[in-house]
Design an enzyme around this catalytic site. Structure first.
Site, mmCIF file in Angstrom:
data_model
loop_
_atom_site.group_PDB
_atom_site.id
_atom_site.type_symbol
_atom_site.label_atom_id
_atom_site.label_comp_id
_atom_site.label_asym_id
_atom_site.label_seq_id
_atom_site.Cartn_x
_atom_site.Cartn_y
_atom_site.Cartn_z
ATOM 1 N N HIS A 71 4.167 13.294 -5.849
ATOM 2 C CA HIS A 71 3.674 12.690 -4.869
ATOM 3 C C HIS A 71 3.672 11.048 -4.745
ATOM 4 O O HIS A 71 3.961 10.772 -3.723
ATOM 5 C CB HIS A 71 2.287 13.547 -5.545
ATOM 6 C CG HIS A 71 1.199 12.898 -3.403
ATOM 7 N ND1 HIS A 71 1.300 12.905 -2.127
ATOM 8 C CD2 HIS A 71 0.241 11.855 -4.185
ATOM 9 C CE1 HIS A 71 0.447 12.587 -1.973
ATOM 10 N NE2 HIS A 71 -0.522 11.607 -2.894
ATOM 11 N N ASP A 100 19.270 -9.910 16.714
ATOM 12 C CA ASP A 100 19.909 -8.555 15.529
ATOM 13 C C ASP A 100 19.031 -9.292 14.320
ATOM 14 O O ASP A 100 19.099 -10.451 14.180
ATOM 15 C CB ASP A 100 20.867 -8.154 15.781
ATOM 16 C CG ASP A 100 20.662 -7.029 15.300
ATOM 17 O OD1 ASP A 100 20.554 -6.341 14.237
ATOM 18 O OD2 ASP A 100 21.657 -5.918 15.697
ATOM 19 N N TRP A 142 3.475 8.451 -11.483
ATOM 20 C CA TRP A 142 4.558 7.790 -11.196
ATOM 21 C C TRP A 142 4.955 6.592 -11.775
ATOM 22 O O TRP A 142 5.877 5.974 -11.569
ATOM 23 C CB TRP A 142 3.684 7.163 -9.839
ATOM 24 C CG TRP A 142 2.951 6.415 -9.607
ATOM 25 C CD1 TRP A 142 1.952 6.151 -9.587
ATOM 26 C CD2 TRP A 142 3.121 4.914 -9.340
ATOM 27 N NE1 TRP A 142 1.202 5.126 -9.907
ATOM 28 C CE2 TRP A 142 2.110 3.908 -9.520
ATOM 29 C CE3 TRP A 142 4.700 4.464 -9.121
ATOM 30 C CZ2 TRP A 142 2.156 2.572 -9.046
ATOM 31 C CZ3 TRP A 142 4.277 2.782 -8.563
ATOM 32 C CH2 TRP A 142 3.471 2.521 -8.699
ATOM 33 N N SER A 170 18.115 -0.426 -1.969
ATOM 34 C CA SER A 170 18.060 -0.365 -0.760
ATOM 35 C C SER A 170 16.890 -1.521 -0.553
ATOM 36 O O SER A 170 16.869 -1.980 0.681
ATOM 37 C CB SER A 170 17.882 0.611 0.107
ATOM 38 O OG SER A 170 16.759 1.200 0.757
ATOM 39 N N SER A 171 15.855 -1.795 -1.377
ATOM 40 C CA SER A 171 15.095 -2.199 -0.639
ATOM 41 C C SER A 171 15.487 -4.137 -1.446
ATOM 42 O O SER A 171 14.823 -4.945 -0.436
ATOM 43 C CB SER A 171 13.568 -2.703 -2.086
ATOM 44 O OG SER A 171 12.694 -1.310 -1.711
ATOM 45 N N HIS A 254 2.537 -4.676 -9.665
ATOM 46 C CA HIS A 254 1.618 -5.391 -9.564
ATOM 47 C C HIS A 254 1.950 -5.704 -7.780
ATOM 48 O O HIS A 254 1.212 -5.897 -7.344
ATOM 49 C CB HIS A 254 0.536 -6.162 -10.569
ATOM 50 C CG HIS A 254 -0.926 -6.278 -9.509
ATOM 51 N ND1 HIS A 254 -1.951 -5.538 -9.251
ATOM 52 C CD2 HIS A 254 -1.361 -7.085 -8.998
ATOM 53 C CE1 HIS A 254 -2.546 -5.766 -8.815
ATOM 54 N NE2 HIS A 254 -2.245 -7.214 -8.368
ATOM 55 N N GLU A 256 4.383 -5.138 -6.789
ATOM 56 C CA GLU A 256 4.600 -3.900 -6.217
ATOM 57 C C GLU A 256 3.339 -3.279 -4.805
ATOM 58 O O GLU A 256 3.568 -3.266 -4.289
ATOM 59 C CB GLU A 256 5.438 -3.079 -6.098
ATOM 60 C CG GLU A 256 5.121 -1.379 -5.720
ATOM 61 C CD GLU A 256 5.994 -1.389 -4.977
ATOM 62 O OE1 GLU A 256 7.304 -2.303 -5.206
ATOM 63 O OE2 GLU A 256 5.900 -0.152 -4.198
ATOM 64 N N TYR A 258 1.055 -5.307 -3.812
ATOM 65 C CA TYR A 258 1.179 -6.763 -2.903
ATOM 66 C C TYR A 258 1.956 -6.132 -1.812
ATOM 67 O O TYR A 258 2.341 -6.024 0.070
ATOM 68 C CB TYR A 258 1.219 -7.813 -3.102
ATOM 69 C CG TYR A 258 -0.535 -8.156 -3.854
ATOM 70 C CD1 TYR A 258 -1.870 -7.956 -2.953
ATOM 71 C CD2 TYR A 258 -0.130 -7.959 -5.107
ATOM 72 C CE1 TYR A 258 -2.379 -8.128 -4.084
ATOM 73 C CE2 TYR A 258 -2.330 -8.168 -6.273
ATOM 74 C CZ TYR A 258 -2.822 -8.012 -5.344
ATOM 75 O OH TYR A 258 -3.780 -8.084 -6.155
ATOM 76 N N SER A 269 -3.010 -8.726 11.318
ATOM 77 C CA SER A 269 -3.252 -10.006 11.686
ATOM 78 C C SER A 269 -2.948 -10.131 13.908
ATOM 79 O O SER A 269 -2.337 -11.442 14.307
ATOM 80 C CB SER A 269 -2.648 -11.351 11.383
ATOM 81 O OG SER A 269 -3.170 -11.030 10.101
ATOM 82 N N HIS A 303 -3.838 -6.337 -16.142
ATOM 83 C CA HIS A 303 -5.648 -5.205 -16.046
ATOM 84 C C HIS A 303 -4.875 -3.935 -15.344
ATOM 85 O O HIS A 303 -6.362 -3.246 -16.090
ATOM 86 C CB HIS A 303 -5.667 -6.338 -14.832
ATOM 87 C CG HIS A 303 -5.244 -5.937 -13.100
ATOM 88 N ND1 HIS A 303 -5.488 -7.055 -12.427
ATOM 89 C CD2 HIS A 303 -4.668 -4.600 -12.719
ATOM 90 C CE1 HIS A 303 -4.757 -6.537 -11.291
ATOM 91 N NE2 HIS A 303 -4.170 -5.150 -11.451
ATOM 92 N N HIS A 304 -4.070 -3.778 -15.331
ATOM 93 C CA HIS A 304 -3.558 -2.102 -15.354
ATOM 94 C C HIS A 304 -3.958 -1.521 -17.549
ATOM 95 O O HIS A 304 -3.274 -0.112 -17.221
ATOM 96 C CB HIS A 304 -1.736 -2.021 -15.051
ATOM 97 C CG HIS A 304 -2.546 -1.989 -13.097
ATOM 98 N ND1 HIS A 304 -1.987 -1.396 -12.214
ATOM 99 C CD2 HIS A 304 -1.694 -3.382 -13.216
ATOM 100 C CE1 HIS A 304 -2.446 -1.893 -11.223
ATOM 101 N NE2 HIS A 304 -1.749 -2.859 -11.407
ATOM 102 N N THR A 329 -8.330 -12.743 -0.511
ATOM 103 C CA THR A 329 -8.273 -11.355 0.063
ATOM 104 C C THR A 329 -9.861 -11.558 0.738
ATOM 105 O O THR A 329 -9.326 -11.091 1.926
ATOM 106 C CB THR A 329 -8.158 -10.792 -0.808
ATOM 107 O OG1 THR A 329 -7.505 -10.910 -2.102
ATOM 108 C CG2 THR A 329 -8.207 -9.102 0.099
ATOM 109 N N LYS A 332 -8.757 -13.918 3.828
ATOM 110 C CA LYS A 332 -8.421 -12.770 5.191
ATOM 111 C C LYS A 332 -9.517 -11.925 5.689
ATOM 112 O O LYS A 332 -8.865 -12.039 7.100
ATOM 113 C CB LYS A 332 -7.589 -12.020 4.344
ATOM 114 C CG LYS A 332 -6.070 -12.527 4.387
ATOM 115 C CD LYS A 332 -5.254 -11.746 3.430
ATOM 116 C CE LYS A 332 -3.242 -12.734 3.429
ATOM 117 N NZ LYS A 332 -3.175 -12.874 4.928
ATOM 118 N N ARG A 451 -7.722 11.083 -14.298
ATOM 119 C CA ARG A 451 -6.935 12.033 -13.035
ATOM 120 C C ARG A 451 -5.834 12.174 -13.781
ATOM 121 O O ARG A 451 -5.936 12.178 -15.397
ATOM 122 C CB ARG A 451 -6.424 10.383 -12.371
ATOM 123 C CG ARG A 451 -5.363 9.116 -13.975
ATOM 124 C CD ARG A 451 -5.208 8.055 -13.205
ATOM 125 N NE ARG A 451 -4.285 7.918 -12.118
ATOM 126 C CZ ARG A 451 -3.349 6.843 -12.001
ATOM 127 N NH1 ARG A 451 -3.565 5.937 -12.617
ATOM 128 N NH2 ARG A 451 -2.502 6.625 -11.052
#
Lengths: 528, 407
Positions: A71, A100, A142, A170-171, A254, A256, A258, A269, A303-304, A329, A332, A451
């Site tokens: 998932h 293009d 994951w 790909s990315s 991390h 990722e 963002y 925006s 921090h993870h 943040t 914004k 979790r």
């Protein structure tokens, strides 16, 4: 303009398989990501069905772990990231007045890798689900922490490694394409500080992608050699270090986060000024805030992992840096509010989704600020509080912004207005159910439910029942969107859209006809 | 379980109203908020949590109020001509700088609490905690002046598998083999008014025992994959990582002697991640010293090697061990599932030539099967193999004696 090109537009399957057209490839990305969103959603339904009541009643605990793992992987790499790449493909050339993307063949390749990558990953799930006795699908979360994914990983881990490599390639190609396009193909007069904010956020996102996807590729390659070629990067018994894996993973992971949210900032925006009929407040500070968030995202990864036993100085450093991210943040969010302030607001669906985004993303951001406080994070870490936090940011954040974008640009893509009735049903149904689904997760998390638990103690039962109801409701709600899309894209039914579509819309994409013709801006527009 | 929607809503509202009540035992009700816990550290953590929750709630209310005000007051019908402003340097500097000061205000107390939590010095009891798939192992290393305690034991989930393992479906999505027979089977009702299952999923056979009023240092590590040791009432969790020894500490106040605190593994560790809870019994210092002396005396006697008089005697000892340690994978009826082999009349369990094989695998493990030589005594291994070879319709009559089990 450019009528002679239309003759050469291929038809049938060749149009899609061999496409080098940014709009067709954008559509492929968007449909692919929506399909993955539904597949990933189905897996979430299995998770929630199991957790509706205490006791194992639907699946085996190991199959449950396979569901949480795939998932997460499918939603992150298959739904959210390709959705934004699809949006970039469609909109960046239209927004900067380019004919293009700069590298159209690479664009084709970067899309067509994805179905193979996900066929491999989903294939391992299907084998496990339909063939009892087959090796399980990836079942290590994951985040695939070693040594659970290396020494103890199932045989399908190698499928997973290959699949992640393909997604990464790909990315990276998609990101290169965005950078080259934005740097080289802006219409005359479109200086950097005149670019729409969506282009800015994507440009910065693309740099993040190029910086961290190779790190992810490195992590999975080290896993591969640990599993098969006798190395011990992550195996303590061979002198390796399981915590090293987490450092490498989160150095990717991390930024990722963002990567998945900066384009969302760009989308809202674009939308809020349109429906406020007022220019975006603090354009320059938005650009600087985006860049600051991107830079800070490289120095907060640990921090993870506050609970792995870092030195005190390390924990303090990562706590302070993480707290700091809330400053740009916050800027914004304040800017969006100031954009609405004393505007002349109307609430068409894109605006509804955007306002819901600002409010619900802010809830996720504020719980993120709570998580940054190391001593309290020792309690929050790996509990449902974290699950609530990142689903607020990713579902009612990134995914809601995608919904906003789809409703906003759909008339430009298809030439017809979306079905307003079913669109409203989709919005309100999703808005209520997403909160029923994710808000009580804060409570069970604070109460102490970890979790990735296939089963839980009885004091968590009440909220889990409600969460499951919210989950099923939210899942079904997405079928309304499917109907809205089928009606507009394939049946072409609906009110005919004007070229400008929205009364307050500003930007080059609204100067081309609706639907946008196969080729646009063959002659570059001049931006004053 | 068959409660109505109305009943559910009523329960939810009741728990919402009760949420302000001070800490009761963990199992008594759902909490809405973080647990204040029982130690000074957990209280510090709780206070910090409440301060930060207050701050973010205020910020949230402020921002949402502004948005809602704008939504109602600045809609097109009321404000047909939009304002034109799109920047304001003073305002932008203000809302960048003020959050900065709020953050500094949050960081100072957080730093103070963190420094205190990391100080494991001056402890009076040291316990080594080792996580493994899927049980905890507690070893008492040092207490006051005694550095050679030599007491250790494993702690397994005590909820029997037939209570939690109630699958409609098996390893995949469809019921196969013995699972098919169990579809529609009568189940133990898992509700909180059923006293038999009150501590469902958070009860163990051998709880960790610690003294009240003395600082306890935990040395936390793991045997296989990463686990995480979390007792919410102590205010922290710490990862158990193979190859690393992490340190943490707690000091439960003296007036809490006699209470039991519960926790769970908090880092995904494989199939039975949710099934390795933690139970901590806090005793007064006198009771603890007495308990420790008993444990030491038992450990000094060495393993019990007296032979079994009969197959029946061995089976009686073997069944609870099987149910606790084997049934999770091989099934309560030895039916096996997926990759875990069945014991029902298979050659492996009936062929007399394979008794030695049975013993070796139990002692040393094989593939996904963990080694049990550290966890079970020779007598227990003999008992469980005797049980397996005589239960599940095997009826071989084989009797394995403790002396047969050689490391």
């Amino acid at each position: 303009m450019a009528d002679h090109h239309e003759h050469h537009a291929p038809t049938g399957w060749r149009r899609w398989l061999l496409s080098t057209n940014h709009k067709d490839i954008g559509s492929l990305y968007l449909w692919f990501s929506f399909a993955m969103f539904l597949v990933g959603g189905l897996l979430a339904m299995v998770i929630r069905a199991e957790l509706m009541y205490p006791g194992m009643q639907v699946v085996d605990p190991d199959f449950f772990n396979q569901m949480t793992t795939t998932h997460g992987l499918i939603m992150v790499f298959g739904a959210v990231m390709p959705a934004f790449v699809g949006l970039a493909n469609w909109m960046i050339p239209l927004m900067i007045g380019a004919p293009d993307m700069a590298l159209p063949r690479m664009n084709n390749w970067s899309f067509w890798i994805l179905p193979f990558a996900f066929a491999i990953l989903i294939g391992s799930v299907l084998m496990s689900a339909f063939g009892p006795g087959n090796p399980p699908a990836p079942n290590f979360g994951w985040t695939f922490y070693a040594p659970l994914s290396t020494t103890y990983g199932p045989a399908s881990t190698d499928f997973f490694i290959l699949s992640v490599h393909l997604m990464g390639i790909s990315s990276i190609m998609g990101a290169i394409n965005v950078i080259v396009t934005v740097m080289n193909m802006r219409a005359p007069g479109m200086t950097m500080m005149k670019m729409p904010l969506f282009v800015w956020t994507w440009l910065i996102t693309a740099f993040l992608l190029i910086a961290v996807m190779p790190v992810l590729a490195g992590a999975v390659t080290m896993m591969l050699t640990d599993r098969h070629f006798g190395t011990s990067f992550f195996d303590a018994a061979g002198g390796g270090d399981p915590v090293l894996f987490q450092h490498i993973f989160w150095f990717f992971g991390h930024p990722e986060v963002y990567i998945m949210i900066l384009p969302a900032f760009g989308v809202v925006s674009a939308i809020i000024p349109t429906f406020a009929r007022k220019p975006l407040f603090g354009y320059a500070s938005m650009v600087y805030a985006t860049a600051s968030i991107a830079l800070l995202s490289f120095v907060v990864w640990a921090h993870h992992m506050f609970t792995v036993g870092m030195p005190l100085a390390g924990m303090l450093f990562f706590m302070y840096m993480t707290m700091l991210i809330s400053v740009p943040t916050g800027v914004k969010v304040f800017n969006w509010v100031a954009t609405m302030w004393r505007g002349s607001l109307t609430f068409e669906l894109p605006m509804k989704w955007s306002i819901a985004f600002v409010i619900l993303f802010t809830i996720g951001g504020l719980s993120g600020l709570m998580l940054s406080i190391t001593p309290v994070d020792f309690q929050y870490h790996d509990s449902y509080f974290v699950v609530a936090h990142f689903h607020y940011v990713l579902v009612s954040g990134a995914v809601f912004s995608m919904f906003a974008a789809v409703y906003y640009w759909l008339p430009k893509w298809t030439g017809v207005m979306y079905d307003k009735f079913w669109g409203e049903v989709h919005f309100w149904s999703s808005l209520i159910s997403v909160n029923l689904l994710f808000f009580p997760m804060h409570f069970v998390g604070l109460a102490g439910m970890p979790r990735r638990y296939a089963d839980y103690a009885l004091q968590f039962a009440d909220y889990n029942w409600w969460i499951t109801i919210g989950a099923f409701w939210f899942g079904v709600s997405q079928l309304f969107l499917l109907w809205v899309l089928i009606k507009a894209c394939f049946l072409k039914k609906g009110e005919k859209a004007t070229d400008e579509v929205w009364e307050g819309a500003d930007g080059l994409e609204w100067t081309v006809p609706s639907p946008a013709p196969f080729h646009t801006f063959d002659t570059p527009p001049v931006v004053k | 379980m068959q409660s109505t929607l109305f009943h559910r809503a009523a329960t939810l509202l009741t728990t919402l109203m009760l949420s302000g009540v001070a800490a009761a035992d963990w199992t008594e009700r759902s909490d809405l908020n973080l647990r204040p816990g029982v130690t000074a550290v957990s209280q510090d953590v709780y206070n910090l949590h409440m301060i930060i929750l207050g701050i973010v709630t205020l910020i949230g209310i402020l921002v949402f109020a502004l948005i809602m005000w704008s939504v109602f007051a600045h809609r097109k019908e009321k404000n047909p001509v939009p304002a034109k402003f799109h920047e304001n340097v003073v305002l932008e500097v203000v809302w960048t700088v003020i959050p900065f000061f709020i953050l500094i205000g949050m960081a100072i107390p957080a730093t103070r609490v963190l420094i205190n939590m990391e100080d494991t010095g001056d402890s009076e009891l040291t316990v080594k905690v080792t996580g493994s798939q899927w049980r905890w192992h507690y070893e008492y290393l040092a207490y006051e002046d005694d550095n050679d305690i030599n007491v250790g034991f494993f702690s397994d989930l005590a909820t029997p598998p037939e209570v939690w393992q109630r699958p409609i479906l098996s390893g995949g999505l469809f019921p196969v083999g013995s699972y098919q027979e169990r579809v529609g089977e009568e189940r133990v009702p898992l509700t909180r008014d059923n006293e038999d299952v009150f501590n469902y999923m958070i009860e163990v056979d051998n709880p960790l025992v610690i003294p009240a009023g003395q600082k306890v240092r935990f040395l936390i590590t793991a045997d296989d994959v990463i686990h995480s040791f979390w007792v919410p009432d102590f205010g922290w969790k710490k990862d158990a990582i193979p190859g690393f020894v992490n340190e943490a500490w707690t000091l439960v106040p003296e007036d809490q002697a006699g209470r039991t605190f519960r926790g769970q593994c908090a880092e995904l560790c494989g199939r039975l991640h949710a099934f390795m809870p933690i139970e901590v019994k806090v005793k007064s210092q006198e009771d603890f010293a007495e308990w420790l002396a008993e444990q030491q005396a038992a450990a000094a006697d060495g393993p019990d090697m007296t032979p079994f008089a009969s197959v029946e005697e061995a089976m009686e000892m073997g069944k609870p061990i099987y149910d606790r340690s084997c049934a999770m994978c091989h099934g309560a009826q030895g039916q096996g599932q997926g990759m875990f082999p069945s014991f029902q009349q298979t050659a492996f369990m009936t062929d007399p030539d394979r008794i030695q094989d049975n013993i070796d695998i139990l002692l040393r493990g094989r593939g996904a099967m963990p080694a049990f030589r550290a966890q079970l005594s020779p007598k227990e291994i003999a008992a469980v193999i005797t049980y397996q070879r005589n239960a599940f319709g095997n009826e071989t009559g084989d009797l394995i004696q403790p002396d047969d089990v050689q490391n």
